[in-house]
Design a protein around this motif. Structure first.
Motif, PDB file in Angstrom:
ATOM      1  N   HIS A  58       1.014  -1.366   0.200  1.00 24.71           N
ATOM      2  CA  HIS A  58      -0.219  -0.174  -0.124  1.00 24.71           C
ATOM      3  C   HIS A  58       0.799   1.364   0.124  1.00 24.71           C
ATOM      4  CE1 HIS A  58      -3.661  -2.200   1.477  1.00 24.71           C
ATOM      5  NE2 HIS A  58      -2.607  -3.362   2.085  1.00 24.71           N
ATOM      6  N   GLY A  59       0.711   2.032  -0.524  1.00 26.57           N
ATOM      7  CA  GLY A  59       1.289   3.530  -0.607  1.00 26.57           C
ATOM      8  C   GLY A  59       2.704   3.485  -0.814  1.00 26.57           C
ATOM      9  N   VAL A  60       2.835   3.088  -2.116  1.00 30.03           N
ATOM     10  CA  VAL A  60       4.318   2.672  -2.678  1.00 30.03           C
ATOM     11  C   VAL A  60       4.113   3.495  -3.498  1.00 30.03           C
ATOM     12  CG1 VAL A  60       5.921   1.370  -3.804  1.00 30.03           C
ATOM     13  CG2 VAL A  60       4.481   0.239  -1.910  1.00 30.03           C
ATOM     14  N   MET A  61       5.741   4.419  -3.314  1.00 25.30           N
ATOM     15  CA  MET A  61       5.537   5.617  -4.586  1.00 25.30           C
ATOM     16  C   MET A  61       6.879   5.896  -5.186  1.00 25.30           C
ATOM     17  SD  MET A  61       3.993   8.279  -4.051  1.00 25.30           S
ATOM     18  CE  MET A  61       2.199   8.166  -3.457  1.00 25.30           C
ATOM     19  N   PHE A  62       6.902   5.558  -6.521  1.00 21.28           N
ATOM     20  CA  PHE A  62       8.129   6.033  -6.890  1.00 21.28           C
ATOM     21  C   PHE A  62       7.957   7.091  -7.485  1.00 21.28           C
ATOM     22  CE2 PHE A  62       6.685   1.339  -7.173  1.00 21.28           C
ATOM     23  CZ  PHE A  62       7.693   0.798  -7.756  1.00 21.28           C
ATOM     24  N   VAL A  63       9.522   7.635  -8.131  1.00 20.79           N
ATOM     25  CA  VAL A  63       9.871   8.579  -8.673  1.00 20.79           C
ATOM     26  C   VAL A  63      10.543   8.935  -9.685  1.00 20.79           C
ATOM     27  CG1 VAL A  63      11.708  10.572  -7.829  1.00 20.79           C
ATOM     28  CG2 VAL A  63       9.523   9.448  -5.801  1.00 20.79           C
ATOM     29  N   ASN A  64      10.468   9.432 -10.200  1.00 19.57           N
ATOM     30  CA  ASN A  64      11.516   9.348 -11.652  1.00 19.57           C
ATOM     31  C   ASN A  64      11.907  10.683 -12.152  1.00 19.57           C
ATOM     32  OD1 ASN A  64       9.378  11.116 -12.568  1.00 19.57           O
ATOM     33  ND2 ASN A  64       8.074   9.780 -13.809  1.00 19.57           N
ATOM     34  N   ASP A  65      12.255  11.663 -11.171  1.00 16.15           N
ATOM     35  CA  ASP A  65      12.838  12.996 -11.307  1.00 16.15           C
ATOM     36  C   ASP A  65      13.419  13.270 -10.227  1.00 16.15           C
ATOM     37  OD1 ASP A  65      13.519  15.947 -12.084  1.00 16.15           O
ATOM     38  OD2 ASP A  65      11.494  16.811 -12.166  1.00 16.15           O
ATOM     39  N   ARG A  66      14.949  13.413 -10.109  1.00 21.30           N
ATOM     40  CA  ARG A  66      16.018  13.745  -9.164  1.00 21.30           C
ATOM     41  C   ARG A  66      15.569  14.882  -8.449  1.00 21.30           C
ATOM     42  NH1 ARG A  66      19.545  10.102  -7.220  1.00 21.30           N
ATOM     43  NH2 ARG A  66      19.267   8.578  -9.255  1.00 21.30           N
ATOM     44  N   TYR A  67      15.772  16.445  -9.150  1.00 21.79           N
ATOM     45  CA  TYR A  67      16.014  17.742  -8.727  1.00 21.79           C
ATOM     46  C   TYR A  67      14.480  18.357  -9.110  1.00 21.79           C
ATOM     47  CZ  TYR A  67      20.269  16.003  -8.507  1.00 21.79           C
ATOM     48  OH  TYR A  67      21.999  15.031  -8.028  1.00 21.79           O
TER      49      TYR A  67
ATOM     50  N   GLY B  35      10.636  24.112 -16.214  1.00 20.38           N
ATOM     51  CA  GLY B  35      12.208  24.077 -17.007  1.00 20.38           C
ATOM     52  C   GLY B  35      12.257  22.775 -18.036  1.00 20.38           C
ATOM     53  N   GLU B  36      13.212  22.557 -18.189  1.00 19.30           N
ATOM     54  CA  GLU B  36      12.947  20.846 -18.630  1.00 19.30           C
ATOM     55  C   GLU B  36      13.411  20.239 -17.189  1.00 19.30           C
ATOM     56  OE1 GLU B  36      16.291  20.091 -21.867  1.00 19.30           O
ATOM     57  OE2 GLU B  36      14.524  21.566 -22.948  1.00 19.30           O
ATOM     58  N   TRP B  37      13.164  19.111 -17.664  1.00 26.20           N
ATOM     59  CA  TRP B  37      13.537  17.752 -16.239  1.00 26.20           C
ATOM     60  C   TRP B  37      14.297  16.050 -16.913  1.00 26.20           C
ATOM     61  CZ3 TRP B  37      10.367  12.932 -14.866  1.00 26.20           C
ATOM     62  CH2 TRP B  37       9.328  12.844 -16.600  1.00 26.20           C
ATOM     63  N   LYS B  38      14.852  15.541 -16.222  1.00 21.39           N
ATOM     64  CA  LYS B  38      15.236  14.309 -17.034  1.00 21.39           C
ATOM     65  C   LYS B  38      15.128  12.813 -15.870  1.00 21.39           C
ATOM     66  CE  LYS B  38      20.021  11.751 -16.988  1.00 21.39           C
ATOM     67  NZ  LYS B  38      20.784  11.598 -15.805  1.00 21.39           N
ATOM     68  N   LEU B  39      14.430  12.258 -17.013  1.00 28.36           N
ATOM     69  CA  LEU B  39      13.512  11.265 -16.196  1.00 28.36           C
ATOM     70  C   LEU B  39      14.667   9.923 -16.062  1.00 28.36           C
ATOM     71  CD1 LEU B  39      10.463   9.567 -17.797  1.00 28.36           C
ATOM     72  CD2 LEU B  39      12.204   8.171 -17.669  1.00 28.36           C
ATOM     73  N   GLU B  40      14.530   9.295 -15.233  1.00 27.32           N
ATOM     74  CA  GLU B  40      15.211   8.432 -14.195  1.00 27.32           C
ATOM     75  C   GLU B  40      14.907   7.158 -14.422  1.00 27.32           C
ATOM     76  OE1 GLU B  40      18.534   9.412 -11.246  1.00 27.32           O
ATOM     77  OE2 GLU B  40      17.909  11.117 -12.351  1.00 27.32           O
ATOM     78  N   ARG B  41      14.645   6.366 -14.953  1.00 33.12           N
ATOM     79  CA  ARG B  41      14.335   5.074 -14.894  1.00 33.12           C
ATOM     80  C   ARG B  41      14.775   3.725 -13.808  1.00 33.12           C
ATOM     81  NH1 ARG B  41      11.180   4.176 -19.125  1.00 33.12           N
ATOM     82  NH2 ARG B  41      12.324   5.385 -21.195  1.00 33.12           N
ATOM     83  N   VAL B  42      13.394   3.614 -13.269  1.00 29.67           N
ATOM     84  CA  VAL B  42      13.277   2.015 -11.971  1.00 29.67           C
ATOM     85  C   VAL B  42      12.995   1.337 -13.041  1.00 29.67           C
ATOM     86  CG1 VAL B  42      11.853   1.352  -9.939  1.00 29.67           C
ATOM     87  CG2 VAL B  42      13.022   4.293 -10.151  1.00 29.67           C
ATOM     88  N   LEU B  43      14.019  -0.132 -12.442  1.00 38.45           N
ATOM     89  CA  LEU B  43      13.390  -1.604 -12.951  1.00 38.45           C
ATOM     90  C   LEU B  43      13.114  -2.731 -11.773  1.00 38.45           C
ATOM     91  CD1 LEU B  43      13.176  -4.141 -14.464  1.00 38.45           C
ATOM     92  CD2 LEU B  43      15.097  -3.824 -15.191  1.00 38.45           C
ATOM     93  N   VAL B  44      11.995  -2.646 -11.278  1.00 43.30           N
ATOM     94  CA  VAL B  44      11.502  -4.090 -10.002  1.00 43.30           C
ATOM     95  C   VAL B  44      11.674  -5.253 -11.393  1.00 43.30           C
ATOM     96  CG1 VAL B  44      10.535  -4.589  -8.379  1.00 43.30           C
ATOM     97  CG2 VAL B  44      10.783  -2.426  -9.096  1.00 43.30           C
ATOM     98  N   ARG B  45      12.890  -6.072 -10.582  1.00 42.13           N
ATOM     99  CA  ARG B  45      12.850  -7.549 -11.608  1.00 42.13           C
ATOM    100  C   ARG B  45      11.699  -8.422 -10.505  1.00 42.13           C
ATOM    101  NH1 ARG B  45      16.051  -7.609 -15.290  1.00 42.13           N
ATOM    102  NH2 ARG B  45      17.854  -6.529 -15.679  1.00 42.13           N
ATOM    103  N   HIS B  46      11.433  -9.148 -11.659  1.00 39.49           N
ATOM    104  CA  HIS B  46      10.838 -10.747 -11.007  1.00 39.49           C
ATOM    105  C   HIS B  46      10.225 -11.153 -10.111  1.00 39.49           C
ATOM    106  CE1 HIS B  46      10.058 -15.472 -11.528  1.00 39.49           C
ATOM    107  NE2 HIS B  46       8.995 -15.004 -11.041  1.00 39.49           N
ATOM    108  N   ASN B  47       9.656 -11.337  -8.762  1.00 36.92           N
ATOM    109  CA  ASN B  47       8.998 -11.550  -7.762  1.00 36.92           C
ATOM    110  C   ASN B  47       9.458 -10.957  -7.306  1.00 36.92           C
ATOM    111  OD1 ASN B  47       8.326 -13.721  -5.993  1.00 36.92           O
ATOM    112  ND2 ASN B  47      10.352 -14.721  -5.691  1.00 36.92           N
ATOM    113  N   ALA B  48      10.698  -9.691  -7.078  1.00 41.98           N
ATOM    114  CA  ALA B  48      10.997  -8.648  -5.821  1.00 41.98           C
ATOM    115  C   ALA B  48       9.581  -8.190  -4.913  1.00 41.98           C
ATOM    116  CB  ALA B  48      11.452  -7.007  -6.411  1.00 41.98           C
TER     117      ALA B  48
END
Ligand SMILES: CC(C)(COP(=O)(O)OP(=O)(O)OC[C@H]1O[C@@H](n2cnc3c(N)ncnc32)[C@H](O)[C@@H]1OP(=O)(O)O)[C@@H](O)C(=O)NCCC(=O)NCCS
Length: 144
Positions: free
Chosen positions: A72-81, A86-99
């Motif tokens: 419940h309530g898990v937050m993913f983030v894709n922008d460090r700053y 203005g511009e922003w850089k998307l940084e990816r997240v990968l969650v592998r099998h069975n985590a």
């Protein structure tokens, strides 16, 4: 619209309250279940037979492999700053099998959570988590 027309849902996806989710431009694999008040953004891929519990937020740039548990309530983030304009850089997240990601965890951008890894409730994950590791705390550290 709670589930946009451009969402790709595999067979047997369970969405307990379709009127209480916000899904757009994403794909969800067969047999996955999604609780209420979950938002899944454009471009996110969720694998097969995952379980996503209520109030979690999966932002653009997140990829979830098969059989991943998201509490419940898990937050993913894709922008460090983040900033207002203005511009922003998307940084990816990968969650592998069975985590497994405990409730209230924050997953910072740019990390990979390895296969079968376990993330404690309330953890702030700032770095990669290796296969099978169990981490917790702020910032998340290996539990011994
Ligand atoms: C991380 C987790 C898997 C660890 O379980 P465990 O291996 O049985 O760990 P223990 O209970 O033996 O605790 C080991 C140590 O880690 C600490 N710890 C456990 N979970 C923690 C957490 N989420 N955050 C910070 N510290 C934690 C304990 O306080 C203990 O510390 P100590 O040795 O100083 O006393 C579990 O506590 C957890 O957070 N699970 C997620 C549950 C969840 O969110 N479910 C979602 C649906 S309800």
């Amino acid at each position: 619209m709670p589930i946009a027309a451009n969402v790709i849902l595999g067979s047997g996806v369970t969405i307990q309250h379709p009127e209480l989710v916000n899904l757009y431009g994403c794909s969800v694999g067969e047999g996955t279940s999604i609780g209420p008040f979950v938002e899944i953004q454009q471009g996110v891929q969720v694998g097969k037979r995952c379980k996503i519990q209520s109030h979690s937020f999966l932002c653009e740039g997140v990829e979830i492999e098969d059989e991943v548990f998201i509490g419940h309530g898990v937050m993913f983030v894709n922008d460090r700053y983040p900033k207002v304009a203005g511009e922003w850089k998307l940084e990816r997240v990968l969650v592998r099998h069975n985590a497994s990601i405990g409730s209230g965890a924050v997953i910072l951008c740019g990390v990979t959570i390895g296969e079968g890894a376990q993330i404690g409730a309330g953890a702030v994950v700032t770095r990669d988590v290796s296969q099978g590791q169990r981490v917790a705390g702020v910032p998340a550290r290996l539990l011994r």
